[in-house]
Structure formats: structure tokens, C-alpha cells
Design a protein around this motif. Structure first.
Motif, PDB file in Angstrom:
ATOM      1  N   ILE A 202       0.803  -1.218   0.000  1.00 22.94           N
ATOM      2  CA  ILE A 202       0.000   0.000   0.000  1.00 22.94           C
ATOM      3  C   ILE A 202       0.839   1.272   0.000  1.00 22.94           C
ATOM      4  CG2 ILE A 202      -1.849  -1.211   1.253  1.00 22.94           C
ATOM      5  CD1 ILE A 202      -0.419   1.602   3.135  1.00 22.94           C
ATOM      6  N   ALA A 203       0.208   2.318  -0.521  1.00 27.58           N
ATOM      7  CA  ALA A 203       0.695   3.685  -0.357  1.00 27.58           C
ATOM      8  C   ALA A 203      -0.532   4.502   0.064  1.00 27.58           C
ATOM      9  CB  ALA A 203       1.279   4.228  -1.649  1.00 27.58           C
ATOM     10  N   TYR A 204      -0.510   4.983   1.292  1.00 23.27           N
ATOM     11  CA  TYR A 204      -1.593   5.833   1.809  1.00 23.27           C
ATOM     12  C   TYR A 204      -1.111   7.268   1.732  1.00 23.27           C
ATOM     13  CZ  TYR A 204      -4.459   8.269   5.296  1.00 23.27           C
ATOM     14  OH  TYR A 204      -5.254   9.182   5.946  1.00 23.27           O
ATOM     15  N   ARG A 205      -1.842   8.110   1.009  1.00 20.78           N
ATOM     16  CA  ARG A 205      -1.382   9.445   0.663  1.00 20.78           C
ATOM     17  C   ARG A 205      -2.385  10.493   1.118  1.00 20.78           C
ATOM     18  NH1 ARG A 205      -1.868  12.280  -4.232  1.00 20.78           N
ATOM     19  NH2 ARG A 205      -3.104  10.575  -5.096  1.00 20.78           N
ATOM     20  N   VAL A 206      -1.891  11.554   1.769  1.00 20.73           N
ATOM     21  CA  VAL A 206      -2.742  12.653   2.225  1.00 20.73           C
ATOM     22  C   VAL A 206      -2.202  13.955   1.657  1.00 20.73           C
ATOM     23  CG1 VAL A 206      -3.551  13.972   4.224  1.00 20.73           C
ATOM     24  CG2 VAL A 206      -3.419  11.479   4.344  1.00 20.73           C
ATOM     25  N   THR A 207      -3.062  14.722   0.998  1.00 18.78           N
ATOM     26  CA  THR A 207      -2.658  16.016   0.463  1.00 18.78           C
ATOM     27  C   THR A 207      -3.014  17.115   1.459  1.00 18.78           C
ATOM     28  OG1 THR A 207      -4.768  16.295  -0.694  1.00 18.78           O
ATOM     29  CG2 THR A 207      -2.988  15.222  -1.909  1.00 18.78           C
ATOM     30  N   GLY A 208      -2.317  18.242   1.343  1.00 20.60           N
ATOM     31  CA  GLY A 208      -2.587  19.362   2.246  1.00 20.60           C
ATOM     32  C   GLY A 208      -2.063  19.141   3.651  1.00 20.60           C
ATOM     33  N   ALA A 209      -1.139  18.198   3.825  1.00 17.98           N
ATOM     34  CA  ALA A 209      -0.568  17.918   5.146  1.00 17.98           C
ATOM     35  C   ALA A 209       0.485  18.961   5.495  1.00 17.98           C
ATOM     36  CB  ALA A 209       0.043  16.520   5.174  1.00 17.98           C
ATOM     37  N   THR A 210       0.764  19.093   6.786  1.00 15.14           N
ATOM     38  CA  THR A 210       1.797  20.017   7.253  1.00 15.14           C
ATOM     39  C   THR A 210       2.720  19.294   8.228  1.00 15.14           C
ATOM     40  OG1 THR A 210       0.689  20.833   9.260  1.00 15.14           O
ATOM     41  CG2 THR A 210       0.047  21.845   7.162  1.00 15.14           C
ATOM     42  N   THR A 211       3.758  19.994   8.666  1.00 17.25           N
ATOM     43  CA  THR A 211       4.680  19.414   9.646  1.00 17.25           C
ATOM     44  C   THR A 211       4.013  19.252  11.002  1.00 17.25           C
ATOM     45  OG1 THR A 211       5.531  21.630  10.134  1.00 17.25           O
ATOM     46  CG2 THR A 211       6.739  20.320   8.505  1.00 17.25           C
ATOM     47  N   SER A 212       2.835  19.820  11.168  1.00 18.33           N
ATOM     48  CA  SER A 212       2.092  19.695  12.426  1.00 18.33           C
ATOM     49  C   SER A 212       1.058  18.579  12.379  1.00 18.33           C
ATOM     50  CB  SER A 212       1.396  21.024  12.757  1.00 18.33           C
ATOM     51  OG  SER A 212       2.330  22.063  12.926  1.00 18.33           O
ATOM     52  N   ASN A 213       1.094  17.754  11.324  1.00 15.12           N
ATOM     53  CA  ASN A 213       0.119  16.670  11.165  1.00 15.12           C
ATOM     54  C   ASN A 213       0.746  15.297  11.322  1.00 15.12           C
ATOM     55  OD1 ASN A 213      -1.489  18.470   8.507  1.00 15.12           O
ATOM     56  ND2 ASN A 213      -2.327  18.132  10.540  1.00 15.12           N
ATOM     57  N   TRP A 214      -0.033  14.365  11.848  1.00 19.75           N
ATOM     58  CA  TRP A 214       0.263  12.944  11.697  1.00 19.75           C
ATOM     59  C   TRP A 214      -0.810  12.363  10.783  1.00 19.75           C
ATOM     60  CZ3 TRP A 214      -3.705   9.723  13.208  1.00 19.75           C
ATOM     61  CH2 TRP A 214      -4.578  10.169  14.216  1.00 19.75           C
ATOM     62  N   ILE A 215      -0.462  11.278  10.102  1.00 19.64           N
ATOM     63  CA  ILE A 215      -1.434  10.573   9.272  1.00 19.64           C
ATOM     64  C   ILE A 215      -1.409   9.095   9.647  1.00 19.64           C
ATOM     65  CG2 ILE A 215      -1.143  12.232   7.391  1.00 19.64           C
ATOM     66  CD1 ILE A 215       0.344   9.978   5.839  1.00 19.64           C
ATOM     67  N   SER A 216      -2.494   8.416   9.375  1.00 21.17           N
ATOM     68  CA  SER A 216      -2.559   6.996   9.713  1.00 21.17           C
ATOM     69  C   SER A 216      -3.551   6.268   8.808  1.00 21.17           C
ATOM     70  CB  SER A 216      -2.989   6.824  11.177  1.00 21.17           C
ATOM     71  OG  SER A 216      -3.129   5.452  11.499  1.00 21.17           O
ATOM     72  N   TRP A 217      -3.185   5.046   8.459  1.00 21.39           N
ATOM     73  CA  TRP A 217      -4.105   4.143   7.766  1.00 21.39           C
ATOM     74  C   TRP A 217      -4.061   2.818   8.507  1.00 21.39           C
ATOM     75  CZ3 TRP A 217      -3.883  -0.604   5.240  1.00 21.39           C
ATOM     76  CH2 TRP A 217      -5.027  -0.940   4.486  1.00 21.39           C
ATOM     77  N   ALA A 218      -5.236   2.208   8.673  1.00 18.74           N
ATOM     78  CA  ALA A 218      -5.305   0.992   9.495  1.00 18.74           C
ATOM     79  C   ALA A 218      -6.296  -0.012   8.936  1.00 18.74           C
ATOM     80  CB  ALA A 218      -5.703   1.360  10.924  1.00 18.74           C
ATOM     81  N   ILE A 219      -6.066  -1.254   9.295  1.00 16.01           N
ATOM     82  CA  ILE A 219      -7.044  -2.327   9.116  1.00 16.01           C
ATOM     83  C   ILE A 219      -7.546  -2.685  10.502  1.00 16.01           C
ATOM     84  CG2 ILE A 219      -7.311  -4.788   8.591  1.00 16.01           C
ATOM     85  CD1 ILE A 219      -5.409  -4.401   6.250  1.00 16.01           C
ATOM     86  N   ASN A 220      -8.864  -2.799  10.631  1.00 17.99           N
ATOM     87  CA  ASN A 220      -9.432  -3.211  11.915  1.00 17.99           C
ATOM     88  C   ASN A 220     -10.176  -4.533  11.732  1.00 17.99           C
ATOM     89  OD1 ASN A 220     -10.733  -3.565  14.351  1.00 17.99           O
ATOM     90  ND2 ASN A 220     -11.113  -1.387  14.647  1.00 17.99           N
ATOM     91  N   PRO A 221      -9.620  -5.635  12.242  1.00 18.40           N
ATOM     92  CA  PRO A 221     -10.289  -6.933  12.112  1.00 18.40           C
ATOM     93  C   PRO A 221     -11.615  -7.005  12.854  1.00 18.40           C
ATOM     94  CG  PRO A 221      -7.961  -7.174  12.707  1.00 18.40           C
ATOM     95  CD  PRO A 221      -8.311  -5.736  12.904  1.00 18.40           C
ATOM     96  N   ASN A 222     -11.846  -6.043  13.775  1.00 17.51           N
ATOM     97  CA  ASN A 222     -13.023  -6.116  14.649  1.00 17.51           C
ATOM     98  C   ASN A 222     -14.203  -5.272  14.198  1.00 17.51           C
ATOM     99  OD1 ASN A 222     -11.498  -7.750  16.436  1.00 17.51           O
ATOM    100  ND2 ASN A 222     -10.583  -5.914  17.329  1.00 17.51           N
ATOM    101  N   GLY A 223     -14.003  -4.374  13.240  1.00 22.08           N
ATOM    102  CA  GLY A 223     -15.129  -3.551  12.806  1.00 22.08           C
ATOM    103  C   GLY A 223     -14.678  -2.203  12.261  1.00 22.08           C
ATOM    104  N   GLN A 224     -15.665  -1.390  11.893  1.00 19.63           N
ATOM    105  CA  GLN A 224     -15.387  -0.071  11.326  1.00 19.63           C
ATOM    106  C   GLN A 224     -15.306   0.965  12.443  1.00 19.63           C
ATOM    107  OE1 GLN A 224     -17.693   0.948   7.750  1.00 19.63           O
ATOM    108  NE2 GLN A 224     -18.351  -1.187   7.679  1.00 19.63           N
ATOM    109  N   GLN A 225     -14.168   0.971  13.127  1.00 21.27           N
ATOM    110  CA  GLN A 225     -13.970   1.856  14.273  1.00 21.27           C
ATOM    111  C   GLN A 225     -12.474   1.956  14.560  1.00 21.27           C
ATOM    112  OE1 GLN A 225     -16.218  -0.510  16.991  1.00 21.27           O
ATOM    113  NE2 GLN A 225     -14.491  -1.834  17.506  1.00 21.27           N
ATOM    114  N   MET A 226     -12.107   2.928  15.381  1.00 18.23           N
ATOM    115  CA  MET A 226     -10.690   3.121  15.695  1.00 18.23           C
ATOM    116  C   MET A 226     -10.182   2.075  16.684  1.00 18.23           C
ATOM    117  SD  MET A 226      -8.361   5.186  14.578  1.00 18.23           S
ATOM    118  CE  MET A 226      -6.640   5.516  14.923  1.00 18.23           C
ATOM    119  N   ALA A 227     -10.964   1.804  17.727  1.00 22.25           N
ATOM    120  CA  ALA A 227     -10.546   0.824  18.734  1.00 22.25           C
ATOM    121  C   ALA A 227     -10.367  -0.547  18.083  1.00 22.25           C
ATOM    122  CB  ALA A 227     -11.574   0.740  19.847  1.00 22.25           C
TER     123      ALA A 227
END
Length: 200
Positions: free
Chosen positions: A63-88
Motif C-alpha cells: 500500500i501507499a496511503y497518501r494525504v494532500t494538504g498535510a503540514t509538519t504539524s500533522n500525523w497521518i494513519s491508515w489501518a485495518i481493523n479486524p473487529n469492525g469499522q472503528q478506531m478501537a
């Protein structure tokens, strides 16, 4: 230069920028590193795009996960969740530019939504070739994931948030925030996706 001419020129510049921004899709994008991805998705929120190659015989997802308009004050993240459509429960790839100017790219298993930062930890699946880039306001995470056999549809979660003191901070959690809609499913075989409003 007359006021009318200045107004016309300014309007043309705004229109040009708007058209350029609107026209950018994952299919029209080429990576400068000569990376080629067979499939891609324009993710519906957070100015994010997912490019990928999936091998069903090797059970790998490149994969390549790409975010436009990012700054040095940003973090980005891409994830797979085996448990559902949620962050936890998300098995996340995280990246940001640290205070020394270097990219910090790592994995984080997100136990709950009550955490104050995304700490480095191992994921439930293998990760290799993990690296990132930040060029001209565009931040990208590259990785190869080794998935479980038969995992052909995944719950995906993608995020953007603020960084403080080299630590990712909580993203916007207000009810109408784009961060709360950055979840969905991805069928790796045919490329179809769904997006929803699960708790992110």
C-alpha cells in the motif's frame, strides 16, 4: 493594473487552483519513485488516497496511503481493523515529520479510543518495507502487509491529526468531524468500497 483586471486575474488563479485540486484523483497520480499500483481509491474524506497491489496467492497487500494538504504539524494513519469499522482495535500505520525534519513511521495497535497518543507497538499481522515521505504538502506511508489467508475484504480506518512535541495528539472527535466518517470496507479482489459513520 486596473482594479477590474486585478479582480479578473485573481478569479482566474482561484479557478485554476480549484480545478487542479478537484482534478486530482488517485488514477491520475504518478509516484516519483516509479512505484506502480494496480488499484487505488479516492477516500471520501480527509483529502486521502489509497493505492495498493494485492496478491491473493501470497496474501500480501502493498500500500501507499497518501494525504494532500498535510503540514509538519500533522500525523497521518491508515489501518485495518479486524473487529469492525472503528478506531478501537485498529492495526495502524502511523507517520509524521519529527522536529529534526526526519519522517517517523511506525506501527500502532490501537487498544481503545481513550488513549492520549499513538504509541509504537506490534500489529496482529506482518509488516515490511515500512517507510514514508513528505514532499510539497503531501505525506505518504508505504508498507507491505502480510494478511491472514482468505482475508479479502477488510475494514479500513484512515486518519489525520495534530502533532505536539513529536507525539500524535487526538484528532477532532466532534460529531460532524470528517475524522468520525473516515471508516469503511475495502474488497481487495474487486476494489469495491463502502464508507460509513462508525465511531472513528
Amino acid at each position: 493594473m486596473s482594479k477590474a483586471l486585478r479582480t479578473l486575474l485573481f478569479s482566474c488563479i482561484l479557478l485554476s487552483l480549484s480545478v487542479s485540486s478537484y482534478a486530482q484523483t488517485c488514477k491520475s497520480y504518478s509516484f516519483s519513485s516509479n512505484r506502480v499500483y494496480a488499484s487505488c481509491q479516492d477516500l471520501p474524506v480527509l483529502s486521502a488516497f489509497l493505492h495498493y497491489n494485492y496478491s491473493s496467492s501470497a496474501n500480501t497487500l502493498d500500500i501507499a496511503y497518501r494525504v494532500t494538504g498535510a503540514t509538519t504539524s500533522n500525523w497521518i494513519s491508515w489501518a485495518i481493523n479486524p473487529n469492525g469499522q472503528q478506531m478501537a482495535g485498529s492495526q495502524a500505520l502511523v507517520a509524521f515529520q519529527n522536529s529534526s525534519g526526519a519522517m517517523r513511521v511506525y506501527t500502532s495497535s490501537v487498544a481503545s479510543t481513550s488513549i492520549s497518543t499513538l504509541s509504537e507497538s506490534a500489529l496482529s499481522f506482518g509488516v515490511s518495507n515500512l517507510n514514508g515521505s513528505f514532499v510539497n504538502g503531501e505525506m505518504t506511508i508505504f508498507a507491505t502487509l502480510t494478511l491472514s489467508s482468505g482475508m479479502t475484504t477488510v475494514n479500513q480506518v484512515w486518519q489525520v491529526g495534530p502533532v505536539s512535541g513529536n507525539n500524535p495528539q487526538s484528532h477532532d472527535t466532534s460529531s460532524n468531524a470528517a475524522n468520525m466518517r473516515s471508516v469503511g470496507t475495502l474488497n481487495l479482489l474487486n476494489g469495491t468500497t463502502t464508507s460509513g459513520g462508525g465511531t472513528s
